[in-house]
Design a protein around this motif. Structure first.
Motif, PDB file in Angstrom:
ATOM      1  N   ASN A 499       1.074  -1.435  -0.099  1.00  0.00           N
ATOM      2  CA  ASN A 499       0.299   0.127  -0.141  1.00  0.00           C
ATOM      3  C   ASN A 499       1.235   1.051   0.609  1.00  0.00           C
ATOM      4  OD1 ASN A 499      -2.059  -1.449   0.247  1.00  0.00           O
ATOM      5  ND2 ASN A 499      -2.190  -1.296   2.455  1.00  0.00           N
ATOM      6  N   LEU A 500       2.206   1.117   0.568  1.00  0.00           N
ATOM      7  CA  LEU A 500       2.840   2.164   1.332  1.00  0.00           C
ATOM      8  C   LEU A 500       3.372   2.910  -0.379  1.00  0.00           C
ATOM      9  CD1 LEU A 500       4.560   4.576   2.401  1.00  0.00           C
ATOM     10  CD2 LEU A 500       5.959   3.115   2.898  1.00  0.00           C
ATOM     11  N   LEU A 501       3.866   1.929  -1.435  1.00  0.00           N
ATOM     12  CA  LEU A 501       4.539   1.977  -2.722  1.00  0.00           C
ATOM     13  C   LEU A 501       3.629   2.258  -3.266  1.00  0.00           C
ATOM     14  CD1 LEU A 501       7.237  -1.326  -2.123  1.00  0.00           C
ATOM     15  CD2 LEU A 501       7.305   0.747  -2.184  1.00  0.00           C
ATOM     16  N   ALA A 502       2.838   1.670  -3.152  1.00  0.00           N
ATOM     17  CA  ALA A 502       2.022   1.727  -4.496  1.00  0.00           C
ATOM     18  C   ALA A 502       1.084   3.352  -4.384  1.00  0.00           C
ATOM     19  CB  ALA A 502      -0.180   1.622  -4.320  1.00  0.00           C
ATOM     20  N   SER A 503       0.867   4.008  -3.405  1.00  0.00           N
ATOM     21  CA  SER A 503       0.534   5.599  -2.995  1.00  0.00           C
ATOM     22  C   SER A 503       1.603   5.853  -2.866  1.00  0.00           C
ATOM     23  CB  SER A 503       0.427   5.675  -0.969  1.00  0.00           C
ATOM     24  OG  SER A 503       0.314   6.803  -0.716  1.00  0.00           O
ATOM     25  N   ILE A 504       3.556   6.093  -3.389  1.00  0.00           N
ATOM     26  CA  ILE A 504       4.830   6.953  -3.609  1.00  0.00           C
ATOM     27  C   ILE A 504       4.342   6.632  -4.459  1.00  0.00           C
ATOM     28  CG2 ILE A 504       7.187   6.739  -4.037  1.00  0.00           C
ATOM     29  CD1 ILE A 504       7.195   5.125  -0.997  1.00  0.00           C
ATOM     30  N   GLU A 505       4.225   5.766  -5.308  1.00  0.00           N
ATOM     31  CA  GLU A 505       3.961   5.743  -7.405  1.00  0.00           C
ATOM     32  C   GLU A 505       2.552   6.424  -7.554  1.00  0.00           C
ATOM     33  OE1 GLU A 505       4.764   4.871 -10.973  1.00  0.00           O
ATOM     34  OE2 GLU A 505       5.999   4.124  -8.780  1.00  0.00           O
ATOM     35  N   ALA A 506       1.613   6.476  -6.834  1.00  0.00           N
ATOM     36  CA  ALA A 506       0.042   7.160  -7.725  1.00  0.00           C
ATOM     37  C   ALA A 506       0.316   9.363  -7.339  1.00  0.00           C
ATOM     38  CB  ALA A 506      -1.070   7.250  -6.654  1.00  0.00           C
ATOM     39  N   SER A 507       1.409   9.162  -6.248  1.00  0.00           N
ATOM     40  CA  SER A 507       2.369  11.078  -5.997  1.00  0.00           C
ATOM     41  C   SER A 507       3.031  11.046  -6.862  1.00  0.00           C
ATOM     42  CB  SER A 507       2.510  11.099  -4.263  1.00  0.00           C
ATOM     43  OG  SER A 507       4.262   9.817  -4.419  1.00  0.00           O
ATOM     44  N   LYS A 508       3.737  10.318  -8.101  1.00  0.00           N
ATOM     45  CA  LYS A 508       4.007  10.970  -8.590  1.00  0.00           C
ATOM     46  C   LYS A 508       3.523  11.300  -9.884  1.00  0.00           C
ATOM     47  CE  LYS A 508       7.878   6.711  -9.053  1.00  0.00           C
ATOM     48  NZ  LYS A 508       8.122   6.516 -10.237  1.00  0.00           N
ATOM     49  N   GLU A 509       2.409  11.425  -9.579  1.00  0.00           N
ATOM     50  CA  GLU A 509       1.333  12.367 -11.173  1.00  0.00           C
ATOM     51  C   GLU A 509       0.644  13.516  -9.536  1.00  0.00           C
ATOM     52  OE1 GLU A 509      -2.469  11.499 -13.401  1.00  0.00           O
ATOM     53  OE2 GLU A 509      -1.594   9.818 -13.102  1.00  0.00           O
ATOM     54  N   THR A 510       1.488  14.934 -10.332  1.00  0.00           N
ATOM     55  CA  THR A 510       0.315  16.172  -9.004  1.00  0.00           C
ATOM     56  C   THR A 510       0.599  17.255 -10.005  1.00  0.00           C
ATOM     57  OG1 THR A 510       0.818  16.517  -7.495  1.00  0.00           O
ATOM     58  CG2 THR A 510       3.176  16.181  -9.202  1.00  0.00           C
ATOM     59  N   THR A 511       0.115  18.142  -9.245  1.00  0.00           N
ATOM     60  CA  THR A 511       0.021  19.152  -9.983  1.00  0.00           C
ATOM     61  C   THR A 511       0.953  20.352  -9.679  1.00  0.00           C
ATOM     62  OG1 THR A 511      -1.160  20.176  -8.087  1.00  0.00           O
ATOM     63  CG2 THR A 511      -2.832  19.196  -9.761  1.00  0.00           C
ATOM     64  N   LEU A 512       1.363  20.967 -10.503  1.00  0.00           N
ATOM     65  CA  LEU A 512       2.950  22.108 -10.901  1.00  0.00           C
ATOM     66  C   LEU A 512       2.712  22.972  -9.242  1.00  0.00           C
ATOM     67  CD1 LEU A 512       5.021  23.550 -11.302  1.00  0.00           C
ATOM     68  CD2 LEU A 512       4.151  24.899 -13.698  1.00  0.00           C
ATOM     69  N   GLU A 513       1.428  23.695  -9.304  1.00  0.00           N
ATOM     70  CA  GLU A 513       1.348  24.405  -7.585  1.00  0.00           C
ATOM     71  C   GLU A 513       1.149  23.137  -6.783  1.00  0.00           C
ATOM     72  OE1 GLU A 513      -3.699  24.260  -6.193  1.00  0.00           O
ATOM     73  OE2 GLU A 513      -3.130  25.586  -8.475  1.00  0.00           O
ATOM     74  N   ARG A 514       0.499  21.589  -6.315  1.00  0.00           N
ATOM     75  CA  ARG A 514       1.468  20.750  -5.066  1.00  0.00           C
ATOM     76  C   ARG A 514       3.090  20.338  -5.509  1.00  0.00           C
ATOM     77  NH1 ARG A 514      -1.558  17.751  -2.640  1.00  0.00           N
ATOM     78  NH2 ARG A 514      -4.062  18.158  -3.061  1.00  0.00           N
ATOM     79  N   PHE A 515       3.329  20.577  -6.373  1.00  0.00           N
ATOM     80  CA  PHE A 515       4.740  20.384  -6.247  1.00  0.00           C
ATOM     81  C   PHE A 515       5.519  21.703  -5.720  1.00  0.00           C
ATOM     82  CE2 PHE A 515       8.513  20.232  -8.569  1.00  0.00           C
ATOM     83  CZ  PHE A 515       9.256  19.033  -8.347  1.00  0.00           C
ATOM     84  N   ILE A 516       5.600  22.403  -6.518  1.00  0.00           N
ATOM     85  CA  ILE A 516       5.908  23.611  -5.170  1.00  0.00           C
ATOM     86  C   ILE A 516       5.791  23.903  -4.576  1.00  0.00           C
ATOM     87  CG2 ILE A 516       6.429  26.177  -5.975  1.00  0.00           C
ATOM     88  CD1 ILE A 516       4.899  26.194  -8.670  1.00  0.00           C
ATOM     89  N   PHE A 517       5.058  23.492  -4.183  1.00  0.00           N
ATOM     90  CA  PHE A 517       4.547  23.838  -2.501  1.00  0.00           C
ATOM     91  C   PHE A 517       5.367  22.851  -1.859  1.00  0.00           C
ATOM     92  CE2 PHE A 517       1.521  22.703   1.034  1.00  0.00           C
ATOM     93  CZ  PHE A 517       1.528  23.376   2.348  1.00  0.00           C
ATOM     94  N   ALA A 518       5.295  21.467  -2.290  1.00  0.00           N
ATOM     95  CA  ALA A 518       6.139  20.198  -1.489  1.00  0.00           C
ATOM     96  C   ALA A 518       7.445  20.758  -1.220  1.00  0.00           C
ATOM     97  CB  ALA A 518       5.933  19.018  -2.237  1.00  0.00           C
ATOM     98  N   LEU A 519       8.172  21.234  -1.934  1.00  0.00           N
ATOM     99  CA  LEU A 519       9.557  21.801  -2.057  1.00  0.00           C
ATOM    100  C   LEU A 519       9.919  22.396  -1.103  1.00  0.00           C
ATOM    101  CD1 LEU A 519      10.040  22.802  -5.728  1.00  0.00           C
ATOM    102  CD2 LEU A 519      10.859  20.787  -4.752  1.00  0.00           C
ATOM    103  N   GLY A 520       8.534  23.314  -0.169  1.00  0.00           N
ATOM    104  CA  GLY A 520       9.253  23.921   1.378  1.00  0.00           C
ATOM    105  C   GLY A 520      10.100  25.072   1.244  1.00  0.00           C
ATOM    106  N   ILE A 521       9.586  25.919  -0.193  1.00  0.00           N
ATOM    107  CA  ILE A 521      10.383  27.052   0.241  1.00  0.00           C
ATOM    108  C   ILE A 521      10.148  27.973   1.066  1.00  0.00           C
ATOM    109  CG2 ILE A 521      11.220  28.319  -1.768  1.00  0.00           C
ATOM    110  CD1 ILE A 521      10.429  27.197  -4.141  1.00  0.00           C
TER     111      ILE A 521
END
Length: 707
Positions: A499-521
Motif C-alpha cells: 500500500n505504501l509503495l502504491a501510494s508513492i507511485e500514485a503521488s508521482k502524478e501531481t500538479t505544478l502548484e502541489r509540487f512547488i508547495f511540496a518543495l518547502g520554499i
C-alpha cells in the motif's frame, strides 16, 4: 487637602499611573509586553507606596485599583458574575511571613492551613456553565468586565464543554489559566517560522495571542491547554468551601488541574512547598513564575475579606529572576529545522536558577550587535521563566575580546547562508539537503496538501531517516528498492508495504502548484505556490526567472547602492515580483532556493524519478480576475466560502484572509463582523452575496469586466 501633597509626589504618581496603564495594555490587550514582570512589579510597588503615604492620590482609575486593562472593541464586553481579582505578590521569606502573620491575626487563628499550587504563567479565563454546559468564556479584562472569546475557548482540546457530573449546578463560574507547554511552544514557533509568520517570544505571549484571535480557526491550530484553579459564583448547588477540595471537584468534573496542588500547614509548610517547586521548576513542561498560597477554609477567608485589588487571604510568592556573571568562551551556530541559524554562547559553567549553565542563547546577529557582545567578554547570564538561559548583557569587556561573525556557509551541510535585508534571522539555503532540516522537509513533502503520500507519516519518516533510507525527497521514490527489508520491519507486512509503495507511485502524478508547495520554499504557502504555477506555467520558466532575478538584483544594487526604496521600485514590476503577493523578501527567498545547487540536484532527481504534472494554462484572457484580491467574510446562502473561493481562484483572483489597502473587494455575507468594518474604513469596495454571484456569472459568461 491637595496642597498637602508634594508636587513631586503627585507628578511621580501620575507618571507611574500612565506608564503602568501603557504596560497593562501591552500585556493584556496586545499580548506584547514591553517590560519584564520584575520591572513591572517594581513600578507597581512604587506607586502603591506613594498612594499608601498619600491616600488622596489613589483615584478609582489608578492601576492599583484594577487588574489588567479594558477589553478591546473587536470582542463583546461581558461582566463577570463575580470579579476576577488579582493576587498580592511577595518576593522573599520575610514578606511571606508577614502575610501569614496578618492572615492569622485577621482570622483569629493560631495556625492556618493553605491550599498551595503553582502559579501558571499564562492568561486567565473565566468559564460560565449553565446546567452543566459551557455557555460563555471571557478573558479577565479589567477584573470586572472581560471579552467574550467563547468560540476560541471551545477550540481548547482539554477544556470540557460539559461538566462530567449528573448533578451540575444551575450556574457556575470556573476560573483557570490558558497555557502553552514549552515543548508545544517550540513546535508552534517552528511551524509559524516555516510559514513565514511572526513567531512568539515566550509561551505566555503565545497563549494570550492565540486566545485573542478574531478567527477561531487560527486558535484551533494552536496547542493551548486550560488549567483550572478556582470557582467564582455558584447557584443551585452546595459545594465545599475548602479551596483544595474545590480543585479536586474540578478534576472530577473533567478539568485539568496541576498535579502539584497540595494542602500545607502554616508558614513552614508554605516555605517547604515553595522550595520544592523552585527546585522542580526547570523540569516542568508548563512555565510557572511562582507559587500561590490561599487560606483553605471558608470561614477564615470570610473573616479576612478583600482589599480593593486583591483578597487578603491569598498571596503569590514569585520566583526571582536569577542572573550570574561568567566568561563567554566561544559561539556556535545551531541550525533549526526551518534553516534558521541561532548563535549559542559557550560559557564557563555557572550555577543559575537552580541548574549549571554552560550554553545560552544569543538570539540573532542583531541582538549580538545591539548588546555588543564579543567572545572573551564577561557576560551576565539570565535564567528566569525561560527554559533556555540567555546572555543579557556585557558585564566587562574581555582583554582580547573578538567580534562574533556570521558564518558564510551552513555549519551542517555547507550550503550558503543568506540573510534577507530587513530580517534578523540568517538561514541555511540548503533546505532539501540540510540534515538539520531534513526530517521537516520530508514530512512537508509527503503531507496531504503537498504530494499526499498516504502511509508515509511523521513516525515512518523519523524511522527511515534514522536508518539512513531517506536523505532527500527524491529518496522516497527509491524505497521500492528496499521492499524486502521494509516487509521485515516491526509493524509492517506485505500488504502495508504494498500500500505504501502504491501510494508513492500514485503521488508521482501531481500538479505544478502541489509540487512547488511540496518543495518547502520559505515564504511559499499553498496560495503562493498556486499563483507561481499560474503565472509561470512551468517549472522551467520559474527556475529560469529565479536565475535571472539575482543578476537583475545585482544590477539594481550597482545602480542604486545607497537607495533601498529605489531598488525596491526597480524590482517590483519584473519577473518574480510581478506575481501577486510576491514582495522583495519572498522573491529573494524563491530565487535563493532555486539557485542553490543542492536543491537543483534534488529537483532534477525528483523529475528523473517520474514526478510529473499537466501543463498549466497561463492564458490571461481565461482568468479575467488575475491580479485582484478578495476577502470573504460572513456566511452566504447559495454557496460556501470554500466554493466561493474556488470559483474566484478559477478566474485568477487571490483570496486572502485579511483586509488591507491592497484588497480589491470584500465579500460580506451575513454576520460579516470586523472585516467589513475595516473595509469601510479603508475604502475597499464591498460586495454582498448577490454582487458576488453577479460578478462570477459575468466573467464565467466571458463578458468584459466593468471599467
Amino acid at each position: 487637602m491637595s496642597g498637602d501633597i508634594p508636587a513631586a509626589k503627585r507628578q511621580r504618581a501620575e507618571q507611574l499611573a500612565r506608564e503602568l496603564a501603557e504596560h497593562n495594555r501591552a500585556y493584556y490587550i496586545e499580548a506584547e509586553p514591553t517590560i519584564s514582570d520584575a520591572e513591572y512589579d517594581q513600578l507597581f510597588r512604587e506607586l502603591e507606596a506613594i498612594e499608601a503615604e498619600y491616600p488622596a492620590l489613589a483615584s478609582p482609575d489608578s492601576p492599583t485599583q484594577r487588574v489588567g486593562a479594558p477589553p478591546v472593541d473587536e470582542f463583546e464586553s461581558v461582566d463577570h458574575a463575580t470579579p476576577m481579582l488579582s493576587l498580592a505578590n511577595c518576593f522573599n521569606d520575610e514578606e511571606l511571613a508577614e502575610f501569614d502573620r496578618r492572615a492569622r491575626e485577621g482570622s483569629g487563628r493560631d495556625e492556618l492551613v493553605y491550599c498551595a499550587e503553582p502559579k501558571f504563567d499564562g492568561t486567565a479565563l473565566n468559564l460560565r456553565f449553565e446546567a452543566g454546559v459551557m455557555v460563555r468564556a471571557t478573558t479577565r479584562g479589567d477584573g470586572v468586565t472581560g471579552e467574550d472569546i467563547t468560540a476560541n475557548a471551545r477550540t481548547i482540546r482539554n477544556l470540557p464543554l460539559r461538566l462530567a457530573t449528573d448533578n451540575p449546578p444551575d450556574f457556575i463560574e470556573i476560573r483557570g489559566e490558558v497555557v502553552l507547554a514549552r515543548s508545544r511552544f517550540n513546535e508552534l514557533n517552528e511551524r509559524l517560522e516555516q510559514a513565514g509568520h511572526k513567531t512568539f517570544v515566550n509561551p505566555r505571549n503565545a497563549a494570550a495571542g492565540s486566545l485573542r484571535q478574531l478567527d477561531s480557526r487560527i486558535t484551533a491550530t494552536r496547542p493551548l491547554a486550560f488549567m483550572g484553579y478556582g470557582i467564582g459564583r455558584v447557584d443551585g448547588a452546595e459545594i465545599t468551601d475548602s479551596l483544595y477540595e474545590q480543585l479536586q471537584l474540578l478534576a472530577d468534573w473533567g478539568f485539568s488541574i496541576s498535579p502539584y496542588v497540595d494542602r500545607v500547614t502554616g508558614l513552614a509548610g508554605c516555605r517547604a512547598y515553595y522550595d520544592a517547586m523552585a527546585a522542580r521548576r526547570a523540569e516542568l513542561d508548563i512555565e510557572i513564575d511562582g507559587c500561590v498560597f490561599k487560606v483553605d477554609d471558608g470561614p477564615s477567608r470570610d473573616e479576612l475579606g478583600f482589599v480593593a485589588r486583591a483578597p487578603r487571604w491569598a498571596i503569590a510568592r514569585k520566583f526571582p529572576a536569577e542572573e550570574m556573571t561568567t566568561r563567554l568562551n566561544s559561539v556556535e551556530f545551531q541550525v533549526g529545522r526551518t534553516g534558521a541559524l541561532t548563535p549559542v554562547a559557550k560559557l564557563e559553567p555557572v550555577f543559575v536558577g537552580g541548574v549549571t549553565v554552560s550554553n545560552a542563547t544569543l538570539h540573532n546577529m542583531d541582538e549580538i550587535t545591539r548588546k555588543d557582545i564579543r567572545v572573551g567578554d564577561l557576560v551576565v547570564v539570565r535564567r528566569a521563566g525561560d527554559v533556555i538561559p540567555e546572555v543579557k548583557e556585557v558585564a566587562e569587556r574581555g582583554a582580547n575580546a573578538t567580534p562574533i561573525e556570521l558564518p558564510a556557509a551552513c555549519p551542517v551541510c555547507g550550503s550558503a547562508v543568506e540573510r534577507v535585508e530587513g530580517e534578523a534571522v540568517a538561514r541555511c539555503t540548503g533546505g532539501l539537503v540540510c540534515a538539520a532540516q531534513r526530517r521537516e522537509a520530508l514530512k512537508h513533502f509527503a503531507s496531504r496538501n503537498a504530494l499526499d503520500i498516504e502511509g508515509l507519516g511523521d513516525r515512518q519518516i523519523e524511522a527511515f531517516v534514522s536508518e539512513g533510507l531517506l536523505h532527500s525527497p527524491a529518496d522516497i521514490f527509491s524505497l521500492a528498492e528496499h521492499r524486502e527489508s521494509l516487509v521485515e520491519r516491526e509493524g509492517y507486512g506485505e500488504k502495508s508495504v504494498a500500500n505504501l509503495l502504491a501510494s508513492i507511485e500514485a503521488s508521482k502524478e501531481t500538479t505544478l502548484e502541489r509540487f512547488i508547495f511540496a518543495l518547502g520554499i520559505r515564504e511559499v504557502g499553498q496560495t503562493m505556490a498556486r499563483d507561481l504555477a499560474r503565472h509561470f506555467g512551468s517549472l522551467e520558466a520559474l527556475r529560469a526567472e529565479a536565475e535571472r532575478y539575482h543578476q537583475r538584483l545585482a544590477d539594481v544594487h550597482a545602480q542604486y547602492p545607497d537607495n533601498k526604496a529605489a531598488r525596491d521600485r526597480a524590482m517590483v514590476a519584473e519577473g518574480l515580483q510581478a506575481v501577486p503577493g510576491v514582495g522583495a523578501r519572498v522573491a529573494q527567498s524563491i530565487a535563493d532556493f532555486f539557485i542553490e545547487p543542492r536543491n537543483v540536484k534534488v529537483i532534477d532527481a525528483l523529475i528523473e524519478a517520474g514526478v510529473h504534472w499537466p501543463t498549466v494554462d497561463v492564458d490571461a484572457s481565461a482568468q479575467p480576475l488575475t491580479g485582484q484580491t478578495f476577502v470573504l467574510t460572513g456566511s452566504m446562502e447559495s454557496l460556501t466560502r470554500e466554493e466561493a473561493s474556488d470559483r474566484l481562484e478559477a478566474l485568477g483572483a487571490r483570496v486572502t484572509s485579511s483586509v488591507s489597502k491592497k484588497t480589491d473587494y470584500v465579500v460580506a455575507g451575513e454576520r460579516a463582523g470586523s472585516k467589513r468594518d475595516k473595509a469601510e474604513k479603508l475604502g475597499v469596495e464591498i460586495l454582498d452575496e448577490a454582487g458576488l454571484l453577479a460578478l462570477l456569472d459575468q466573467h464565467a459568461a466571458g463578458s468584459a469586466p466593468d471599467a
